[in-house]
Structures are given as C-alpha cells and as structure tokens.
Design a protein around this motif. Structure first.
Motif, short mmCIF file in Angstrom:
data_model
loop_
_atom_site.label_atom_id
_atom_site.label_comp_id
_atom_site.label_asym_id
_atom_site.label_seq_id
_atom_site.Cartn_x
_atom_site.Cartn_y
_atom_site.Cartn_z
N ALA A 30 0.96 -1.12 0.05
CA ALA A 30 -0.10 0.00 0.00
C ALA A 30 0.87 1.24 0.04
O ALA A 30 1.75 1.36 0.89
N LYS A 31 0.67 2.11 -1.22
CA LYS A 31 1.71 3.20 -1.33
C LYS A 31 1.15 4.28 -1.74
O LYS A 31 1.38 5.00 -2.91
N GLY A 32 -0.10 4.77 -0.92
CA GLY A 32 -0.46 6.04 -1.31
C GLY A 32 -1.51 6.05 -2.33
O GLY A 32 -2.39 5.21 -2.50
N LYS A 33 -0.86 6.45 -3.59
CA LYS A 33 -1.81 6.38 -4.70
C LYS A 33 -1.57 5.13 -5.58
O LYS A 33 -2.31 5.03 -6.76
N THR A 34 -0.79 4.20 -4.98
CA THR A 34 -0.63 3.09 -5.61
C THR A 34 -0.47 1.87 -4.93
O THR A 34 -0.21 2.02 -3.64
N VAL A 35 -1.15 0.71 -5.53
CA VAL A 35 -0.80 -0.82 -4.68
C VAL A 35 0.06 -1.33 -5.83
O VAL A 35 -0.34 -1.43 -7.07
N GLN A 36 1.08 -1.71 -5.41
CA GLN A 36 2.22 -2.34 -6.05
C GLN A 36 2.23 -3.76 -5.40
O GLN A 36 2.19 -4.08 -4.72
N ILE A 37 2.49 -4.65 -6.80
CA ILE A 37 2.44 -6.17 -6.35
C ILE A 37 3.73 -6.65 -6.70
O ILE A 37 4.26 -6.43 -7.89
N VAL A 38 4.53 -7.43 -5.80
CA VAL A 38 6.11 -7.80 -6.17
C VAL A 38 6.24 -9.09 -5.80
O VAL A 38 5.53 -9.75 -4.92
N ASP A 39 6.97 -9.74 -6.84
CA ASP A 39 7.44 -11.12 -6.63
C ASP A 39 8.80 -11.25 -5.82
O ASP A 39 9.62 -10.66 -6.27
N VAL A 40 8.67 -12.04 -4.54
CA VAL A 40 9.62 -12.07 -3.71
C VAL A 40 10.13 -13.35 -3.59
O VAL A 40 10.49 -13.82 -2.70
N TYR A 52 -1.44 -0.77 -9.50
CA TYR A 52 -2.77 -0.34 -9.57
C TYR A 52 -2.65 1.09 -9.08
O TYR A 52 -2.04 1.36 -7.94
N ASP A 53 -2.66 2.03 -10.20
CA ASP A 53 -2.33 3.48 -9.94
C ASP A 53 -3.41 4.51 -9.49
O ASP A 53 -3.20 5.70 -9.62
N GLU A 54 -4.51 3.84 -9.28
CA GLU A 54 -5.66 4.61 -9.16
C GLU A 54 -6.41 4.70 -7.67
O GLU A 54 -7.38 5.07 -7.36
N ALA A 55 -5.43 4.35 -6.87
CA ALA A 55 -5.94 4.51 -5.42
C ALA A 55 -5.85 5.99 -4.90
O ALA A 55 -5.02 6.72 -5.79
N PHE A 56 -6.42 6.27 -3.91
CA PHE A 56 -6.36 7.95 -3.33
C PHE A 56 -5.12 7.81 -2.23
O PHE A 56 -4.27 8.83 -2.38
N ASN A 57 -5.39 7.09 -1.20
CA ASN A 57 -4.35 7.13 -0.13
C ASN A 57 -4.20 5.86 0.46
O ASN A 57 -4.66 5.64 1.70
N ALA A 58 -3.86 4.85 -0.22
CA ALA A 58 -3.63 3.45 0.29
C ALA A 58 -2.71 3.54 1.65
O ALA A 58 -1.52 3.65 1.43
N ASP A 72 -8.18 3.08 1.98
CA ASP A 72 -7.81 4.01 1.05
C ASP A 72 -8.11 5.45 1.51
O ASP A 72 -8.61 6.54 0.81
N GLY A 73 -7.78 5.88 2.96
CA GLY A 73 -7.86 7.12 3.58
C GLY A 73 -9.34 7.68 3.37
O GLY A 73 -10.29 6.96 3.67
N PRO A 74 -9.57 8.80 2.97
CA PRO A 74 -10.86 9.40 2.77
C PRO A 74 -11.90 8.77 1.86
O PRO A 74 -13.07 8.99 2.06
N LEU A 75 -11.50 7.78 1.07
CA LEU A 75 -12.19 7.11 0.11
C LEU A 75 -12.70 5.60 0.70
O LEU A 75 -13.63 5.28 0.04
N GLY A 76 -12.39 5.52 1.92
CA GLY A 76 -12.88 4.45 2.66
C GLY A 76 -12.12 3.21 2.09
O GLY A 76 -10.87 2.98 2.10
N LEU A 77 -12.92 1.82 1.72
CA LEU A 77 -12.50 0.61 1.36
C LEU A 77 -12.18 0.33 -0.02
O LEU A 77 -13.17 0.95 -0.88
N LEU A 78 -11.39 0.14 -0.48
CA LEU A 78 -11.04 -0.24 -2.14
C LEU A 78 -10.90 -1.56 -2.18
O LEU A 78 -9.86 -2.39 -1.35
N ILE A 79 -11.59 -2.37 -2.98
CA ILE A 79 -11.15 -4.01 -3.30
C ILE A 79 -10.67 -4.11 -4.56
O ILE A 79 -11.24 -3.51 -5.55
N LEU A 80 -9.70 -4.97 -4.75
CA LEU A 80 -9.08 -5.03 -5.97
C LEU A 80 -8.79 -6.79 -6.37
O LEU A 80 -9.00 -7.43 -5.49
N ASP A 81 -9.26 -6.81 -7.65
CA ASP A 81 -9.22 -8.19 -8.33
C ASP A 81 -7.67 -8.23 -8.40
O ASP A 81 -7.31 -7.86 -9.45
#
Length: 282
Positions: A30-40, A52-58, A72-81
């Motif tokens: 969770a990175k503010g305006k971005t949700v990043q998915i990383v292979d570790v 996913y670059d359309e978050a508001f404040n993840a 997601d801060g002031p936008l509440g809950l964000l659910i991603l597939d």
C-alpha cells in the motif's frame, strides 16, 4: 534473530510505503496512490509484477483469495481483483464516511479502523458489493487492530487499548480496556498478553487474560449513612459510575480506572439517600 541482515529493497517514484501483505511468494504494498504487487520468490531480487495506480491514499492492505482489501484514506475501502498479479483491477469499494486508516479480515468480515475515531464492519462475502454490518465508536482514533477469536483488540491512541467482543458483528460490545501511559498506536496479542506500541512510552505489555464484565460486589452503609460501593473488573479498565433515584434519569457521577482488586467508591450520606448505581465500561 540476533543479527538480521538486509537482503534487498524496492523503491519507485512513489517511494512512501505504508502497508504490506504477503501471500506465498508475492508481496502487496500500500503506497499512497499506488498498490504495487511484487514477486519476492528471490528475496535478493524482488521484481514488480503489477501496479494499480488509481488509489487515493492506500495506507493498509490485506489479501484473501483473489482479492486485496485496501484502507484508502478518505475514500474508505478499496477492493481489487488480484487473480492476475500483473493486472490488478478494481472490484469494489465502500465509502466509510471517515478516514480509513487500517483494515483486517475475519473470514468474510472486513473491519476498518478510522483515523477520526471508530470501527466499521463490512460483509465482503460478495467483494463487489460490500455491505455494512455494524459500527463501534472507539472515542479516539482506531490506530491499530488485531483479532483473536471473537475478541478484537484496538489501540485508540490517547484512549489506550480497547477489547471488543465481535461475536455478533452487528452489535459489537466493549468488554475491557486499559489506559496506557502514552498514545497507543499498534497492538499484537500472543496468548494472554497484548503488546502495545505506545508512542513515547515505548512498549506496554498488558495482561488480557481477564475480560470479565464490570460488576458491583455487595455494598454496605456505614454508621454515618454513607454508601460504600465495590466495583470489580479488569485492572486498568476505565468506567463511568452513574446513579439515579428513579431509574429514569441517570446522572454521570464518577469516572474511574480500576486497580488490581475491587475499587471502593463512597457516596456520602448527604447525597446517597434512595440512590441506585450502575457502571458503564469504556
């Protein structure tokens, strides 16, 4: 454990990372305006799979099944597939009407902590249509959450640690609390102990083995006519003592913090005629 070694790190143009969830060989950030998915899978060479670059404040994130749930801060809950980690897609959202700061999941129940004070519980059994189930006012900001069985542990900054029974999510109820000396920020529970990150006061270790409800022991009236009350509950729990003469209008009388063992409370003779009492936990 005595000599941890940094193996690698990952940065990007949005370098502020607030929350992380890991499932298998994949990390979700969770990175503010971005949700990043990383292979570790190779911890020395983490590689970005998708964004996913359309978050508001993840600020916080948890993952279950094919979905990621984001505070997601002031936008509440964000659910991603996230069934395709290379192409995370919007799946649903819910405006919590506050500032979603953190989130956890208990089966199909999403519990969202609000920075302005309170908890919102949502049924996410259908991720595209989250439904509100219950709310709970924590007083202070819900800074940290963890759940063990049907007990939800909430750090509420200046209001300390609160323990809530969520066996019925539509009617969450406070069963205990402990006022910590600092501002309680985060909590983890192991066995009968809660470990609280308490801001400038450092680490506080709280015994949570007793979550018994408040109860009055048998009172007595002294020779002077004063009524001696004895209130029992978990040490550190805060309570409001109320009294009434007719069971209709209850007066807030005392604010107390329970010690180890029963707390004696004295109502002087001049004010104690025909009084009835009750205690409300905080």
């Amino acid at each position: 454990p005595s000599a941890p070694v940094l193996l690698s790190s990952t940065f990007g143009r949005d370098w502020v990372t607030y929350g992380v969830a890991v499932r298998g060989n994949v990390a979700y950030l969770a990175k503010g305006k971005t949700v990043q998915i990383v292979d570790v899978s190779n911890p020395r060479k983490p590689a970005t799979l998708g964004r996913y670059d359309e978050a508001f404040n993840a600020l916080d994130i948890v993952v279950a099944g094919d979905h990621a749930y984001v505070a997601d801060g002031p936008l509440g809950l964000l659910i991603l597939d996230v069934s395709d980690p290379g192409n995370p897609r919007w799946a649903g959202s819910f405006d919590t009407e506050g500032f979603a700061r953190n989130i956890l999941l208990k089966e199909n129940l999403a519990i969202i902590g609000d920075a302005q004070g309170g908890l919102l519980m949502l049924d996410v059994s259908v991720p595209g249509r989250p439904e509100p189930v219950g709310r709970f006012d924590t007083g202070g900001a819900a800074a940290g959450l963890t759940v063990v069985g049907n007990h939800l542990y909430v750090t509420a900054e200046e209001d300390g640690l609160i323990v809530i029974d969520i066996s019925d999510p539509a009617r969450p109820r406070r069963i205990g609390s402990c006022d910590t000396p600092g501002a309680a920020r985060g909590v983890q529970v192991q066995g009968n102990l809660a470990y609280v990150a308490d801001d400038h006061a450092g680490l506080q270790v709280v015994d949570v083995s007793s979550t018994a409800p408040l109860r009055f022991l048998p009172p007595f009236r002294s020779a002077s006519g004063a009524v001696h009350l004895f209130l029992e509950g978990a040490a550190g729990q805060r309570a409001t003592i109320q009294r009434t003469a007719d069971f209709n209008a209850w007066e807030t009388w005392r604010q107390v913090v329970l010690p180890q063992g029963p707390l004696e409370i004295i109502d002087p003779a001049e004010t104690s005629a025909r009084r009835f009492y009750r205690a409300v936990g905080h």
